[in-house]
Design a protein around this motif. Structure first.
Motif, PDB file in Angstrom:
ATOM      1  N   GLY A 176       0.779  -1.234   0.000  1.00 39.75           N
ATOM      2  CA  GLY A 176       0.000   0.000   0.000  1.00 39.75           C
ATOM      3  C   GLY A 176       0.801   1.268   0.000  1.00 39.75           C
ATOM      4  N   MET A 177       2.104   1.194  -0.314  1.00 38.60           N
ATOM      5  CA  MET A 177       2.935   2.402  -0.374  1.00 38.60           C
ATOM      6  C   MET A 177       2.490   3.281  -1.535  1.00 38.60           C
ATOM      7  SD  MET A 177       5.483   4.214   0.727  1.00 38.60           S
ATOM      8  CE  MET A 177       6.509   3.222   1.823  1.00 38.60           C
ATOM      9  N   THR A 178       2.455   4.582  -1.299  1.00 42.38           N
ATOM     10  CA  THR A 178       2.223   5.529  -2.387  1.00 42.38           C
ATOM     11  C   THR A 178       3.534   5.676  -3.147  1.00 42.38           C
ATOM     12  OG1 THR A 178       0.726   6.711  -0.922  1.00 42.38           O
ATOM     13  CG2 THR A 178       1.439   7.859  -2.928  1.00 42.38           C
ATOM     14  N   MET A 179       3.497   5.381  -4.442  1.00 40.91           N
ATOM     15  CA  MET A 179       4.747   5.353  -5.210  1.00 40.91           C
ATOM     16  C   MET A 179       4.630   6.123  -6.505  1.00 40.91           C
ATOM     17  SD  MET A 179       5.571   1.294  -4.558  1.00 40.91           S
ATOM     18  CE  MET A 179       6.784   1.100  -5.832  1.00 40.91           C
ATOM     19  N   ILE A 180       5.715   6.879  -6.796  1.00 41.59           N
ATOM     20  CA  ILE A 180       5.820   7.497  -8.119  1.00 41.59           C
ATOM     21  C   ILE A 180       7.114   6.980  -8.730  1.00 41.59           C
ATOM     22  CG2 ILE A 180       5.889   9.655  -9.422  1.00 41.59           C
ATOM     23  CD1 ILE A 180       4.528  11.003  -7.052  1.00 41.59           C
ATOM     24  N   VAL A 181       6.995   6.328  -9.882  1.00 41.23           N
ATOM     25  CA  VAL A 181       8.135   5.609 -10.444  1.00 41.23           C
ATOM     26  C   VAL A 181       8.398   6.087 -11.872  1.00 41.23           C
ATOM     27  CG1 VAL A 181       9.072   3.332 -10.982  1.00 41.23           C
ATOM     28  CG2 VAL A 181       7.441   3.584  -9.091  1.00 41.23           C
ATOM     29  N   VAL A 182       9.638   6.548 -12.098  1.00 38.94           N
ATOM     30  CA  VAL A 182      10.070   6.814 -13.469  1.00 38.94           C
ATOM     31  C   VAL A 182      10.822   5.576 -13.934  1.00 38.94           C
ATOM     32  CG1 VAL A 182      11.606   8.190 -14.930  1.00 38.94           C
ATOM     33  CG2 VAL A 182      10.262   9.305 -13.136  1.00 38.94           C
ATOM     34  N   THR A 183      10.369   4.965 -15.039  1.00 34.33           N
ATOM     35  CA  THR A 183      11.036   3.726 -15.461  1.00 34.33           C
ATOM     36  C   THR A 183      10.856   3.472 -16.951  1.00 34.33           C
ATOM     37  OG1 THR A 183      11.300   1.377 -14.960  1.00 34.33           O
ATOM     38  CG2 THR A 183       9.053   2.220 -15.005  1.00 34.33           C
ATOM     39  N   HIS A 184      11.710   2.593 -17.473  1.00 35.59           N
ATOM     40  CA  HIS A 184      11.526   2.105 -18.829  1.00 35.59           C
ATOM     41  C   HIS A 184      11.052   0.660 -18.831  1.00 35.59           C
ATOM     42  CE1 HIS A 184      13.188   5.721 -20.528  1.00 35.59           C
ATOM     43  NE2 HIS A 184      14.257   5.619 -19.760  1.00 35.59           N
ATOM     44  N   GLU A 185      10.756   0.123 -17.613  1.00 34.01           N
ATOM     45  CA  GLU A 185      10.304  -1.274 -17.513  1.00 34.01           C
ATOM     46  C   GLU A 185       8.796  -1.328 -17.772  1.00 34.01           C
ATOM     47  OE1 GLU A 185      12.164  -3.892 -17.085  1.00 34.01           O
ATOM     48  OE2 GLU A 185      14.022  -2.738 -16.791  1.00 34.01           O
ATOM     49  N   MET A 186       8.436  -1.563 -19.007  1.00 36.66           N
ATOM     50  CA  MET A 186       7.021  -1.521 -19.357  1.00 36.66           C
ATOM     51  C   MET A 186       6.235  -2.659 -18.704  1.00 36.66           C
ATOM     52  SD  MET A 186       6.802   1.188 -20.956  1.00 36.66           S
ATOM     53  CE  MET A 186       8.175   2.280 -21.233  1.00 36.66           C
ATOM     54  N   GLY A 187       6.898  -3.805 -18.530  1.00 34.99           N
ATOM     55  CA  GLY A 187       6.236  -4.928 -17.875  1.00 34.99           C
ATOM     56  C   GLY A 187       5.820  -4.566 -16.465  1.00 34.99           C
ATOM     57  N   PHE A 188       6.725  -3.930 -15.755  1.00 38.53           N
ATOM     58  CA  PHE A 188       6.432  -3.500 -14.393  1.00 38.53           C
ATOM     59  C   PHE A 188       5.255  -2.513 -14.394  1.00 38.53           C
ATOM     60  CE2 PHE A 188       7.032  -0.415 -10.932  1.00 38.53           C
ATOM     61  CZ  PHE A 188       7.101  -1.258  -9.839  1.00 38.53           C
ATOM     62  N   ALA A 189       5.289  -1.585 -15.352  1.00 36.02           N
ATOM     63  CA  ALA A 189       4.223  -0.590 -15.436  1.00 36.02           C
ATOM     64  C   ALA A 189       2.862  -1.272 -15.627  1.00 36.02           C
ATOM     65  CB  ALA A 189       4.499   0.384 -16.579  1.00 36.02           C
ATOM     66  N   LYS A 190       2.832  -2.195 -16.575  1.00 35.37           N
ATOM     67  CA  LYS A 190       1.567  -2.890 -16.863  1.00 35.37           C
ATOM     68  C   LYS A 190       1.030  -3.614 -15.645  1.00 35.37           C
ATOM     69  CE  LYS A 190       2.036  -3.980 -21.759  1.00 35.37           C
ATOM     70  NZ  LYS A 190       2.563  -5.008 -22.684  1.00 35.37           N
ATOM     71  N   GLN A 191       1.973  -4.246 -14.926  1.00 33.50           N
ATOM     72  CA  GLN A 191       1.579  -5.171 -13.873  1.00 33.50           C
ATOM     73  C   GLN A 191       1.244  -4.462 -12.569  1.00 33.50           C
ATOM     74  OE1 GLN A 191       4.755  -7.868 -13.123  1.00 33.50           O
ATOM     75  NE2 GLN A 191       3.503  -9.241 -11.878  1.00 33.50           N
ATOM     76  N   VAL A 192       2.016  -3.422 -12.233  1.00 37.07           N
ATOM     77  CA  VAL A 192       1.933  -2.847 -10.897  1.00 37.07           C
ATOM     78  C   VAL A 192       1.220  -1.495 -10.869  1.00 37.07           C
ATOM     79  CG1 VAL A 192       3.273  -2.185  -8.866  1.00 37.07           C
ATOM     80  CG2 VAL A 192       4.055  -4.056 -10.314  1.00 37.07           C
ATOM     81  N   ALA A 193       1.318  -0.716 -11.953  1.00 37.01           N
ATOM     82  CA  ALA A 193       0.821   0.658 -11.905  1.00 37.01           C
ATOM     83  C   ALA A 193      -0.700   0.715 -11.754  1.00 37.01           C
ATOM     84  CB  ALA A 193       1.248   1.403 -13.166  1.00 37.01           C
ATOM     85  N   ASP A 194      -1.154   1.669 -10.936  1.00 40.73           N
ATOM     86  CA  ASP A 194      -2.574   1.996 -10.934  1.00 40.73           C
ATOM     87  C   ASP A 194      -2.855   2.953 -12.080  1.00 40.73           C
ATOM     88  OD1 ASP A 194      -3.248   0.587  -8.534  1.00 40.73           O
ATOM     89  OD2 ASP A 194      -2.134   2.149  -7.446  1.00 40.73           O
ATOM     90  N   ARG A 195      -1.814   3.774 -12.364  1.00 36.60           N
ATOM     91  CA  ARG A 195      -1.981   4.775 -13.415  1.00 36.60           C
ATOM     92  C   ARG A 195      -0.656   4.922 -14.140  1.00 36.60           C
ATOM     93  NH1 ARG A 195      -2.968  10.854 -12.314  1.00 36.60           N
ATOM     94  NH2 ARG A 195      -2.896  10.091 -10.177  1.00 36.60           N
ATOM     95  N   VAL A 196      -0.706   5.043 -15.441  1.00 37.27           N
ATOM     96  CA  VAL A 196       0.501   5.287 -16.227  1.00 37.27           C
ATOM     97  C   VAL A 196       0.405   6.696 -16.798  1.00 37.27           C
ATOM     98  CG1 VAL A 196       1.815   4.615 -18.278  1.00 37.27           C
ATOM     99  CG2 VAL A 196       0.821   2.848 -16.796  1.00 37.27           C
ATOM    100  N   VAL A 197       1.523   7.458 -16.655  1.00 40.10           N
ATOM    101  CA  VAL A 197       1.544   8.837 -17.141  1.00 40.10           C
ATOM    102  C   VAL A 197       2.610   8.929 -18.220  1.00 40.10           C
ATOM    103  CG1 VAL A 197       2.023  11.229 -16.506  1.00 40.10           C
ATOM    104  CG2 VAL A 197       0.818   9.731 -14.898  1.00 40.10           C
ATOM    105  N   PHE A 198       2.232   9.449 -19.386  1.00 40.14           N
ATOM    106  CA  PHE A 198       3.184   9.548 -20.490  1.00 40.14           C
ATOM    107  C   PHE A 198       3.654  10.989 -20.648  1.00 40.14           C
ATOM    108  CE2 PHE A 198       4.023  10.513 -24.964  1.00 40.14           C
ATOM    109  CZ  PHE A 198       5.100   9.671 -25.175  1.00 40.14           C
ATOM    110  N   PHE A 199       4.975  11.168 -20.564  1.00 44.14           N
ATOM    111  CA  PHE A 199       5.608  12.487 -20.708  1.00 44.14           C
ATOM    112  C   PHE A 199       6.221  12.616 -22.096  1.00 44.14           C
ATOM    113  CE2 PHE A 199       6.445  15.061 -16.822  1.00 44.14           C
ATOM    114  CZ  PHE A 199       5.741  14.318 -15.901  1.00 44.14           C
TER     115      PHE A 199
END
Lengths: 484, 245
Positions: free
Chosen positions: B189-212
């Motif tokens: 339940g940690m509040t997390m903001i993650v900058v990454t290039h790991e798309m698999g992680f983004a798909k699996q873990v993110a509640d929201r994906v933000v594209f810059f």
């Protein structure tokens, strides 16, 4: 390791430093009789020379002592090169000068002189085997002069006429040797001094009759220390009247130097010289070590503070630190020492002891070098270290102290050890302001026994031994405390 | 419910070069936001403004209700609650692994030395490195270093964790362990903001994906929305390149 213990050490050393400086400045106030600081030349026989125990004697010294006794004052004798001593009087650092100083119109503008006490004139001397027959033969050649002396001033007035070049020395003994060895062809010197030196084995001969005759006088800064001048004059009149003065002069003029300085047949082997001068050498090493260690401690504190100021993200502190480093790293140590010891008291009117001036010189100069490599060392610690520490909530200074400094200091250790060695060597320059450390001890001993080669060899060995020990100590400390 | 992080019209310029051109973003408690986008798009700079490692040029940032732009805000207090993990780990090389973890809570008076040690060992166990407590950072592999860095950030018991490309400097075989630790954190339940290039992680873990891209947020939504049906042409182009290799 433990920060409280560290702070305690620091406080302790600071207390010791301040204590030493304080007791040093208190010295003067201890006696009830008026106390004066009087300078004399390191070597100017028969007016000032050292006896076999390293005590200063000579016409000047004995006259001063006789007068002080009659007029009830005490004085501390500070032997220095003539030129530095003369300036120290003008800056107010020293009360009077008794150093075979000729009374000249130029000097009368800035000094007040007591009753003239000895008649003198300037003669020219050349090496014993010299082919020079008259002043005319000097054309195009170089002569040796002693900085700031009346003889040197006289030589310059006839320089154009005879067309010689000049070079300068700070003490008579080195100057005589230079002429005897043939590096320079002649020297100009006061008659009694030159004759005394030749009589005592200096391999020179007199070329001319005394010229530009005048008198020696006891000098104080113009308008200052008038009570001292009055005492000198009263005392001088008395010792002239009762024959003490004549006795003193007779005792030195025409006497063999060995009468005072010990027999020339004393053991002049390295070991013998070491033994005879043991106490002087030990005192010199002690002074050198004291200056080095206190200098290093103070310079490290100063350098760390300035080094830190140079890297904090603040334009004012950065500008301040860069300026301090620029100035004190840019100034030659000797210039800085003279400026502090002779210059500052002229401006402020407050005396600074030679020791205090010397330590301040070392602190500023060595400290500026330390500041430069402290700043460099801290800058070379990756910026990510500061960011990581700050991101955890540590303040700038806490992050600096706990994270950046420990890494930076490790990078600086070789520079520190190097700077310690440089500081030790730089203390020798402070001999110029009259601190009798190891180098000045060597000069003073040689002025007595003329054993230049052997004494400088001994002095060099002593520096090497001390440097080796200090380097060991620094490396041990690094191992012991650096890698905890 | 107030947002943990609230950013309004944030601009950041270096001289004439504007790298953030008006960012608006809210992050709720327990939310995991993953920021993706091409290099130089401003996502790392944005992340670093959230604990003021970068000074914003204008705009508003509220972290746990603290206004970061206000000069009177004690930034050190804000940072105690915001953990940060760097691309290059930035472990303190002169301290042991355990000391790296315990330094901040002890120095800031949060815990006694003993309490910090206990917590430090717990956290090292949590990232699977309890046996390395007495090692020096130089003795660790990249993946191990990054896990220690995470433990170090967690020692301050932050309520928000920022990750700045935490796996970009790692050998491929080290990436999994680090991502696993992050996944566990998200599940707790940690509040997390993650900058990454790991798309698999983004798909699996993110509640929201933000594209810059180019200093703007061009697109945001659930991983399904952003990865499967991107609307912005730059996002379509970027995802096309990174997903179809």
């Amino acid at each position: 390791m433990d920060k409280k213990a560290w702070i305690k050490y620091l406080m302790l050393t600071l207390t010791v430093v301040l204590g030493i400086i304080a007791t040093n400045t208190k010295f003067a106030a201890a006696s009830e009789e008026p106390h004066y600081v009087i300078t004399t030349d390191t070597t100017y026989p028969p007016f000032e020379l050292q006896d076999k125990n390293g005590k200063y004697v000579g016409i000047d010294i004995d006259i001063l002592k006789a007068i002080a006794k009659r007029e009830h004052f005490t004085f501390k004798l500070v032997p220095m090169s003539f030129n530095s001593g003369a300036q120290a009087v003008l800056s107010g650092q020293i009360d009077g000068i008794m150093a075979g100083m000729a009374i000249t119109p130029a000097r009368k503008l800035v000094y007040d002189f007591g009753t003239p006490y000895y008649k003198t004139g300037v003669i020219t001397a050349v090496a014993k085997n010299s082919s020079i027959k008259s002043l005319n033969d000097l054309r195009g050649k170089t002569v040796a002069l002693k900085t700031g002396t009346g003889a040197a001033a006289y030589a310059l007035t006839i320089q154009k006429k005879y067309g010689f070049k000049v070079t300068y020395f700070n003490d008579s003994n080195t100057m005589y040797n230079d002429v005897a060895l043939g590096n320079t062809v002649a020297t100009f010197e006061d008659e009694p001094v030159m004759k005394y030196a030749i009589q005592n084995g200096v391999k020179l001969k007199v070329l001319t009759k005394p010229a530009n005759s005048g008198y020696y006088g006891f000098g104080v800064k113009k308008g200052h220390n008038q009570a001292l001048i009055e005492k000198f004059n009263a005392g001088f009149a008395a010792i002239k009247k009762d024959g003490t003065y004549d006795k003193i002069v007779a005792k030195y003029i025409g006497a063999e130097e060995s009468t005072f300085a010990g027999s020339a047949k004393v053991n002049n082997s390295i070991w013998g010289l070491l033994n005879q001068n043991k106490s002087q050498f030990l005192a010199g090493i002690g002074q050198t070590l004291m200056l080095t260690i206190l200098g290093i401690i103070l310079a490290t504190i100063f350098g760390m503070v300035i080094g830190l100021l140079a890297i904090v993200p603040n334009k004012i502190s950065h500008g301040f630190a860069s300026t301090v480093i620029y100035i004190f790293r840019g100034l030659p140590l000797l210039v800085l020492a003279f400026f502090i010891y002779i210059g500052i008291p002229s401006l402020t009117g407050h005396k600074l002891s030679a020791l205090f001036s010397g330590l301040l010189t070392l602190t500023l100069n060595e400290g500026a070098y330390i500041a430069a490599f402290v700043a460099g060392g801290l800058k070379s610690v990756d910026n990510g270290q500061m960011e990581a520490a700050r991101s955890l909530g540590l303040s700038y200074w806490k992050a600096m102290r706990k994270v950046v400094l420990p890494q930076g200091v490790k990078l600086m250790v070789p520079s520190f050890i190097n700077q310690f060695i440089i500081t030790l060597k730089d203390t020798s320059i402070l001999s110029a302001i009259g601190i009798i450390e190891l180098t000045q001890t060597g000069t003073v001993i040689i002025s007595r026994n003329s054993q230049g080669f052997r004494i400088w060899f001994l002095v060099a060995m002593m520096y090497l031994i001390v440097i080796t020990l200090l380097t060991f100590l620094a490396k041990w400390a690094d191992k012991r405390f650096g890698n905890n | 419910m107030t947002a943990k992080v609230s950013v309004k019209d944030l601009h950041k310029a270096y001289g004439d070069n504007e790298v953030l051109k008006g960012i608006n973003l809210e992050v709720q408690e327990n939310e995991v936001v993953v920021m993706i986008g091409p290099s130089g798009s401003g996502k790392s700079t944005f992340l670093r403004t959230l604990n003021k490692l970068e000074e914003p040029s204008s705009g508003e940032i509220l972290i746990n209700g603290f206004n970061l732009v206000d000069k009177n805000t004690d930034i050190n207090k804000v940072r105690e609650n915001v953990g940060m993990v760097f691309q290059h780990f930035n472990l303190f090389p002169h301290l042991s692994v355990l000391e790296n973890v315990t330094l901040a809570p002890v120095e800031l008076g949060k815990l006694s030395k003993e309490e910090a040690k206990t917590l430090g060992m717990q956290l090292l166990a949590q990232v699977g490195l309890a046996e390395k407590a007495d090692a020096k950072p130089t003795q660790l592999s990249g993946g191990q270093k990054q896990r220690v860095a995470i433990a170090r950030a967690l020692a301050m018991k932050p309520s928000i964790m920022l990750f700045d490309e935490p796996t970009s400097a790692l050998d491929p075989e080290m990436v999994g362990d680090v991502l696993q630790v992050m996944r566990d954190l998200a599940e707790e339940g940690m509040t997390m903001i993650v900058v990454t290039h790991e798309m698999g992680f983004a798909k699996q873990v993110a509640d929201r994906v933000v594209f810059f891209a180019d200093g703007y947020i061009r697109e945001q939504g659930t991983p399904e929305e952003v990865f499967n049906n991107p609307q912005d042409p730059r996002a379509q182009d970027f995802l096309n390149k990174v997903l179809n290799v």
